[in-house]
Write an enzyme that holds these catalytic residues in place. Structure first.
Site, PDB file in Angstrom:
ATOM      1  N   CYS A 112      28.124  -3.123  -8.602  1.00  0.00           N
ATOM      2  CA  CYS A 112      27.467  -1.890  -9.038  1.00  0.00           C
ATOM      3  C   CYS A 112      28.446  -0.733  -9.218  1.00  0.00           C
ATOM      4  CB  CYS A 112      26.379  -1.491  -8.046  1.00  0.00           C
ATOM      5  SG  CYS A 112      25.208  -2.815  -7.753  1.00  0.00           S
ATOM      6  N   HIS A 246      24.689   5.593  -9.443  1.00  0.00           N
ATOM      7  CA  HIS A 246      24.180   4.241  -9.671  1.00  0.00           C
ATOM      8  C   HIS A 246      22.705   4.211  -9.240  1.00  0.00           C
ATOM      9  CE1 HIS A 246      23.329   0.083  -9.380  1.00  0.00           C
ATOM     10  NE2 HIS A 246      23.447   0.021  -8.068  1.00  0.00           N
ATOM     11  N   ASN A 276      17.308  -1.710 -10.671  1.00  0.00           N
ATOM     12  CA  ASN A 276      18.757  -1.733 -10.462  1.00  0.00           C
ATOM     13  C   ASN A 276      19.374  -2.857 -11.292  1.00  0.00           C
ATOM     14  OD1 ASN A 276      21.337  -2.163  -9.467  1.00  0.00           O
ATOM     15  ND2 ASN A 276      20.746  -2.105  -7.312  1.00  0.00           N
TER      16      ASN A 276
HETATM   17  N1  ACO Z   1       6.584  -6.353  -0.505  1.00  0.00           N
HETATM   18  C1  ACO Z   1       5.900  -6.189   0.621  1.00  0.00           C
HETATM   19  N2  ACO Z   1       6.456  -6.260   1.848  1.00  0.00           N
HETATM   20  C2  ACO Z   1       7.790  -6.483   1.915  1.00  0.00           C
HETATM   21  C3  ACO Z   1       8.577  -6.650   0.748  1.00  0.00           C
HETATM   22  C4  ACO Z   1       7.912  -6.585  -0.489  1.00  0.00           C
HETATM   23  N3  ACO Z   1       8.582  -6.717  -1.664  1.00  0.00           N
HETATM   24  N4  ACO Z   1       9.850  -6.843   1.121  1.00  0.00           N
HETATM   25  C5  ACO Z   1       9.876  -6.802   2.473  1.00  0.00           C
HETATM   26  N5  ACO Z   1       8.632  -6.602   2.933  1.00  0.00           N
HETATM   27  C6  ACO Z   1       8.176  -6.482   4.330  1.00  0.00           C
HETATM   28  C7  ACO Z   1       9.133  -7.141   5.312  1.00  0.00           C
HETATM   29  O1  ACO Z   1       8.869  -8.521   5.431  1.00  0.00           O
HETATM   30  C8  ACO Z   1       8.820  -6.394   6.586  1.00  0.00           C
HETATM   31  O2  ACO Z   1       7.639  -6.925   7.141  1.00  0.00           O
HETATM   32  P1  ACO Z   1       7.470  -7.071   8.735  1.00  0.00           P
HETATM   33  O3  ACO Z   1       7.547  -5.660   9.250  1.00  0.00           O
HETATM   34  O4  ACO Z   1       6.153  -7.717   8.866  1.00  0.00           O
HETATM   35  O5  ACO Z   1       8.635  -7.907   9.180  1.00  0.00           O
HETATM   36  C9  ACO Z   1       8.478  -4.988   6.096  1.00  0.00           C
HETATM   37  O6  ACO Z   1       8.164  -5.113   4.700  1.00  0.00           O
HETATM   38  C10 ACO Z   1       9.624  -4.010   6.258  1.00  0.00           C
HETATM   39  O7  ACO Z   1      10.803  -4.612   5.753  1.00  0.00           O
HETATM   40  P2  ACO Z   1      12.165  -3.901   5.820  1.00  0.00           P
HETATM   41  O8  ACO Z   1      13.234  -4.795   5.272  1.00  0.00           O
HETATM   42  O9  ACO Z   1      12.368  -3.303   7.185  1.00  0.00           O
HETATM   43  O10 ACO Z   1      11.899  -2.719   4.790  1.00  0.00           O
HETATM   44  P3  ACO Z   1      12.769  -1.448   4.521  1.00  0.00           P
HETATM   45  O11 ACO Z   1      11.983  -0.249   4.856  1.00  0.00           O
HETATM   46  O12 ACO Z   1      14.151  -1.578   5.094  1.00  0.00           O
HETATM   47  O13 ACO Z   1      12.910  -1.497   2.933  1.00  0.00           O
HETATM   48  C11 ACO Z   1      14.483  -2.077   1.223  1.00  0.00           C
HETATM   49  C12 ACO Z   1      13.569  -2.586   2.320  1.00  0.00           C
HETATM   50  C13 ACO Z   1      13.630  -1.429   0.157  1.00  0.00           C
HETATM   51  C14 ACO Z   1      15.215  -3.267   0.614  1.00  0.00           C
HETATM   52  C15 ACO Z   1      15.465  -1.061   1.854  1.00  0.00           C
HETATM   53  O14 ACO Z   1      16.152  -1.627   2.957  1.00  0.00           O
HETATM   54  C16 ACO Z   1      16.454  -0.565   0.869  1.00  0.00           C
HETATM   55  O15 ACO Z   1      16.143   0.209  -0.002  1.00  0.00           O
HETATM   56  N6  ACO Z   1      17.737  -0.953   1.027  1.00  0.00           N
HETATM   57  C17 ACO Z   1      18.760  -0.664   0.097  1.00  0.00           C
HETATM   58  C18 ACO Z   1      19.009  -1.883  -0.695  1.00  0.00           C
HETATM   59  C19 ACO Z   1      19.377  -1.638  -2.124  1.00  0.00           C
HETATM   60  O16 ACO Z   1      19.061  -0.676  -2.751  1.00  0.00           O
HETATM   61  N7  ACO Z   1      20.055  -2.605  -2.643  1.00  0.00           N
HETATM   62  C20 ACO Z   1      20.377  -2.575  -4.017  1.00  0.00           C
HETATM   63  C21 ACO Z   1      21.435  -3.521  -4.277  1.00  0.00           C
HETATM   64  S1  ACO Z   1      22.924  -2.952  -3.732  1.00  0.00           S
HETATM   65  C22 ACO Z   1      23.327  -1.718  -4.680  1.00  0.00           C
HETATM   66  O17 ACO Z   1      23.013  -1.633  -5.815  1.00  0.00           O
HETATM   67  C23 ACO Z   1      24.054  -0.708  -4.002  1.00  0.00           C
END
Ligand code: ACO
Length: 330
Positions: A112, A246, A276
């Site tokens: 990215c 990004h 993304n």
């Molecule tokens: N739909 C519904 N529920 C979901 C989904 C989904 N798509 N994905 C995960 N869950 C559930 C999980 O299973 C978990 O359930 P549980 O509590 O029963 O175990 C719950 O939602 C919370 O999951 P978390 O992983 O704790 O959710 P979080 O609040 O951390 O959000 C996310 C996840 C959106 C991925 C966040 O961590 C994030 O934005 N991270 C940054 C990642 C990113 O942007 N990466 C891009 C690629 S890298 C780059 O470009 C830089």
């Protein structure tokens, strides 16, 4: 000698996949995805579309805007992590498609951060007198890398490509760039190559992400790199007209805005519509702003890329094109 941007272009896949459509195939919902990421839609390749075709189309649009002859290009840099050929580099295929037969071509693999790294590389070649007219592209089809059964990662990604034409000039135009890598956290965002001699299991080749680690990394490194590049440029965040980050996800961008203490309107966002698509997000955002007449000569822009590596980089640009008038949004 320095390089100035004289044309921008982009190309997004035709097929739009909404959160609603995803929720018909996996246990997720439009509300969950929007609340956690700000994403509503993503564009996904279909039919004959590939990373290369999107890259070539984006480059062609930038070349048309620049009004140059593709045969005058001496460099094509394509930032991508999803080339549809292992050999040759995707940029070689782009050369053929756009008819840039005198250009040296190579790909830059920095995920990215790829477009920012590639733009800095093009500037370095121009400053060294090794290139005069370059096209720099960020293009990815992340839909080919994700595990469509892993709801925690696949909902974040899409496909697309953006490009700029950079021309050498004797004018004294400021450009600053900073690049960093910390491979100790490489496992936070990883997809094994499908081309190893000892074939990895298919699931090891899917993109795997530690979402929380990436979130923390982005919130620390993006403000840092912005301050670092602004220090080189001798100005502060208040002097910047636009920050092009990004488009990883809406919550990361909102948190960076708060940390930088800049007004949100200085940090344009299109992640809601496109999600993304890695190296492509910054040049597509740049092209959309340009074509909508939002950019004018003299504006100070900061670009910041961050992602797998972990790698992150920033660049400072003073915009040299006149405002495009008569666009659909004026
Ligand atoms: N739909 C519904 N529920 C979901 C989904 C989904 N798509 N994905 C995960 N869950 C559930 C999980 O299973 C978990 O359930 P549980 O509590 O029963 O175990 C719950 O939602 C919370 O999951 P978390 O992983 O704790 O959710 P979080 O609040 O951390 O959000 C996310 C996840 C959106 C991925 C966040 O961590 C994030 O934005 N991270 C940054 C990642 C990113 O942007 N990466 C891009 C690629 S890298 C780059 O470009 C830089």
């Amino acid at each position: 000698m320095t390089g100035k941007i004289i044309g921008t272009g982009s190309c997004m896949p035709v097929r739009v996949v909404s959160n609603q459509e995803l929720s018909e195939h996996m246990d997720t919902s439009d509300a969950w995805i929007r609340e956690r990421t700000g994403i509503r839609n993503r564009h996904i390749i279909s039919g004959e579309e590939t990373t290369t075709s999107l890259a070539a189309e984006a480059a062609g649009n930038a070349i048309s805007m620049a009004g140059i002859d593709p045969e005058d290009l001496d460099l094509i840099l394509l930032a991508t992590s999803s080339s549809n050929t292992h050999v040759p580099a995707a940029s070689c295929c782009v050369q053929q498609l756009i008819g840039a037969k005198h250009a040296a071509c190579f790909d830059i693999s920095a995920a990215c951060s790829g477009f920012v790294f590639a733009l800095i590389t093009a500037q370095a070649y121009i400053r060294a007198g090794m290139a005069k007219l370059a096209v720099v592209i960020g293009a990815d089809a992340i839909s080919n890398l994700v595990d469509w059964e892993d709801r925690s990662s696949c909902i974040l990604f899409g496909d697309g490509a953006g490009a700029v034409v950079v021309q050498a000039t004797e004018e004294d135009i400021p450009f600053y760039g900073v690049m960093h890598t910390d491979s100790t956290k490489a496992g936070a965002l990883l997809a094994k190559s499908r081309h190893q001699r000892i074939q990895p299991a298919m699931e090891e080749t899917y993109l795997r992400m530690d979402g929380k680690e990436i979130f923390k990394f982005a919130l620390t490194r993006v403000p840092q790199v912005i301050h670092e590049v602004l220090e080189q440029a001798g100005c502060g965040v208040e002097d910047v007209d636009l920050f092009l980050l990004h488009q990883a996800n809406g919550r990361i961008i909102e948190s960076v805005v708060k940390k930088l203490k800049v007004p949100p309107w200085k940090v344009p966002v299109n992640v809601d519509e496109y999600a993304n698509f890695s190296a492509g997000t910054i040049p597509v955002l740049l092209d959309q702003l340009n074509r909508r007449g939002k950019l004018k000569r003299g504006q100070r822009l900061v670009l910041a890329g961050f992602g797998a590596g972990l790698a992150w980089g920033g660049s400072y640009i003073e915009w040299q094109m006149d405002r495009i008038t008569g666009s659909e949004e004026g």
